[in-house]
Motif scaffolding. Structure first.
Motif, short mmCIF file in Angstrom:
data_model
loop_
_atom_site.label_atom_id
_atom_site.label_comp_id
_atom_site.label_asym_id
_atom_site.label_seq_id
_atom_site.Cartn_x
_atom_site.Cartn_y
_atom_site.Cartn_z
N LEU A 217 4.15 7.87 8.77
CA LEU A 217 5.60 7.76 8.76
C LEU A 217 6.14 7.36 10.13
O LEU A 217 7.00 6.46 10.23
CB LEU A 217 6.20 9.10 8.32
N VAL A 218 5.66 7.99 11.18
CA VAL A 218 6.20 7.65 12.51
C VAL A 218 5.81 6.23 12.89
O VAL A 218 6.58 5.53 13.58
CB VAL A 218 5.73 8.69 13.56
N SER A 219 4.68 5.75 12.43
CA SER A 219 4.29 4.36 12.71
C SER A 219 5.25 3.38 12.05
O SER A 219 5.67 2.38 12.67
CB SER A 219 2.86 4.10 12.20
N ASP B 47 7.63 5.11 -0.14
CA ASP B 47 6.41 4.31 -0.28
C ASP B 47 5.36 4.70 0.76
O ASP B 47 4.16 4.61 0.51
CB ASP B 47 6.73 2.82 -0.19
N VAL B 48 5.82 5.14 1.93
CA VAL B 48 4.89 5.53 3.00
C VAL B 48 4.27 6.89 2.69
O VAL B 48 3.06 7.10 2.87
CB VAL B 48 5.63 5.60 4.35
N TRP C 270 16.59 6.79 10.25
CA TRP C 270 15.76 7.46 11.25
C TRP C 270 14.82 6.44 11.88
O TRP C 270 14.18 5.65 11.19
CB TRP C 270 14.94 8.58 10.60
N GLY C 271 14.76 6.47 13.21
CA GLY C 271 13.86 5.59 13.93
C GLY C 271 13.06 6.36 14.96
O GLY C 271 13.42 7.48 15.34
N ALA C 272 11.99 5.77 15.41
CA ALA C 272 11.12 6.44 16.38
C ALA C 272 11.78 6.48 17.75
O ALA C 272 12.45 5.55 18.16
CB ALA C 272 9.78 5.72 16.47
N THR C 273 11.60 7.61 18.44
CA THR C 273 11.97 7.70 19.85
C THR C 273 10.93 6.96 20.68
O THR C 273 9.94 6.43 20.15
CB THR C 273 12.03 9.16 20.29
N GLY C 274 11.11 6.97 21.98
CA GLY C 274 10.08 6.38 22.84
C GLY C 274 8.75 7.05 22.64
O GLY C 274 7.70 6.40 22.54
N ALA C 275 8.77 8.39 22.53
CA ALA C 275 7.53 9.13 22.29
C ALA C 275 6.95 8.80 20.94
O ALA C 275 5.73 8.67 20.77
CB ALA C 275 7.79 10.63 22.43
N GLY C 276 7.84 8.64 19.94
CA GLY C 276 7.36 8.32 18.60
C GLY C 276 6.76 6.94 18.52
O GLY C 276 5.74 6.72 17.87
N ALA C 277 7.38 5.99 19.20
CA ALA C 277 6.82 4.63 19.20
C ALA C 277 5.45 4.61 19.86
O ALA C 277 4.52 3.95 19.39
CB ALA C 277 7.78 3.68 19.92
N ALA C 278 5.31 5.36 20.95
CA ALA C 278 4.00 5.43 21.61
C ALA C 278 2.99 6.11 20.71
O ALA C 278 1.83 5.67 20.60
CB ALA C 278 4.12 6.18 22.94
N SER C 279 3.41 7.18 20.01
CA SER C 279 2.49 7.88 19.10
C SER C 279 2.10 6.98 17.93
O SER C 279 0.96 6.99 17.49
CB SER C 279 3.18 9.15 18.56
N GLY C 280 3.05 6.17 17.45
CA GLY C 280 2.78 5.32 16.31
C GLY C 280 1.83 4.19 16.61
O GLY C 280 1.28 3.57 15.70
N THR C 281 1.61 3.89 17.90
CA THR C 281 0.67 2.83 18.23
C THR C 281 -0.64 3.42 18.71
O THR C 281 -1.51 2.68 19.16
CB THR C 281 1.27 1.92 19.33
#
Length: 323
Positions: free
Chosen positions: A251-253, A267-268, A312-323
């Motif tokens: 989901l965070v990705s 769907d995710v 809902w969108g990823a924070t900076g931490a979430g974007a880093a976690s998603g990659t």
């Protein structure tokens, strides 16, 4: 014993322990016509005699539905305090139409406008439709409490996430009565509701699994609320945690790529089509996963849709976690 349910999960398991003063019944099924017929057959056959007590694992109607009727017949009710209060509250809550808070909760989650308009005029499903009222008076179950039932000693261990203060029972000789906290093939629904819109049942669930794992052994026989008895509880608890963690990571990705509503995440999370009949349960569980990621600081509100759904969108931490 297996009692019928009129839904996709078409049964609930109940158990009976023989005591000197009669039967101790674990959970009850619904209080509807099919379940009442099954109960009549059981009482005329294998459960002939006195039901001395009924132990309810948690507050949901498929587990507590007949407890009030058995109580009227003289059975003592054993539940956690939160489960008893919640079951009583749910039975008393019988609005003719969804209240404004419910409609706003659905709207913010991203329920399609046409479905929202239709449901706004429909009578909601009520616990009272399939549950007898609980009478005043019960015996409280608490974490770490020891009970003697059916010639065995049991330790009470509480779980969270699926239902507040969900009781599980662990015998000295390796039997575990798991209710919906310990299921063999599926994870129970972990839902957020307008009564507590910021709740974190996914986090509570994973914490409970980790805590209960301290008492788990591979050889224990687990008697679940749905499905077949099973062994290998340590592996199963690890899998339950892992399944939700994997869903959160997926989901965070996706939210790192573009914001979505909770409904837009179906769907995710589920990777299959969600029909009208299961849409409500899917929605509350999607919100639960959103709330877990919010609590972890991995996502944040990123605007609204034209229909009022929260994106809902990823924070900076979430974007880093998603990659």
């Amino acid at each position: 014993m297996r009692l019928p349910l009129p839904m996709r999960l078409d049964h609930v398991n109940i158990y009976a322990l023989a005591d000197d003063d009669g039967w101790t019944v674990i959970d009850t099924g619904f209080d509807d016509a099919p379940s009442r017929a099954q109960w009549a057959a059981l009482r005329a056959g294998p459960l002939a005699g006195r039901v001395a007590r009924v132990l309810v694992t948690h507050s949901h109607a498929d587990h507590v539905g007949r407890a009030g009727a058995l109580q009227v017949e003289g059975a003592e009710v054993l539940m956690s305090r939160t489960a008893w209060l919640t079951a009583r509250m749910l039975w008393l809550d019988q609005p003719r139409h969804p209240p404004p808070e419910q409609l706003q909760f659905w709207r913010a989650a991203g329920m399609p406008a046409e479905m929202l308009a239709r449901r706004a005029t429909e009578r909601p499903w009520h616990s009272a439709d399939v549950a007898a009222p609980l009478r005043p008076g019960f015996r409280r179950l608490q974490e770490g409490q020891c009970l003697t039932l059916g010639s065995r000693r049991w330790a009470v261990r509480m779980g969270e996430g699926h239902a507040a203060e969900h009781a599980t029972l662990w015998s000295d000789d390796g039997i575990v009565i798991g209710g919906d906290q310990l299921l063999p093939r599926i994870s129970p629904n972990l839902g957020v509701y307008p009564t507590e819109p910021l709740a974190d049942p996914v986090g509570d669930w994973m914490d409970s699994c980790a805590r209960l794992a301290r008492f788990a052994r591979p050889d224990q026989l687990v008697l679940p609320g749905h499905g077949l008895p099973f062994t290998g509880l340590p592996f199963r608890l690890a899998a339950l945690i892992g399944n939700h963690r994997a869903a959160l990571d997926r989901l965070v990705s996706v939210l790192a790529e573009a914001p979505r509503t909770a409904v837009g995440c179906f769907d995710v999370l589920y990777r299959r089509r969600i029909g009208e009949g299961e849409f409500g349960l899917a929605l509350v569980e999607a919100v639960a996963h959103i709330n877990r990621l919010r609590a972890e600081g991995l996502i944040e509100a990123a605007g609204t849709t034209a229909d009022g759904g929260t994106l809902w969108g990823a924070t900076g931490a979430g974007a880093a976690s998603g990659t």
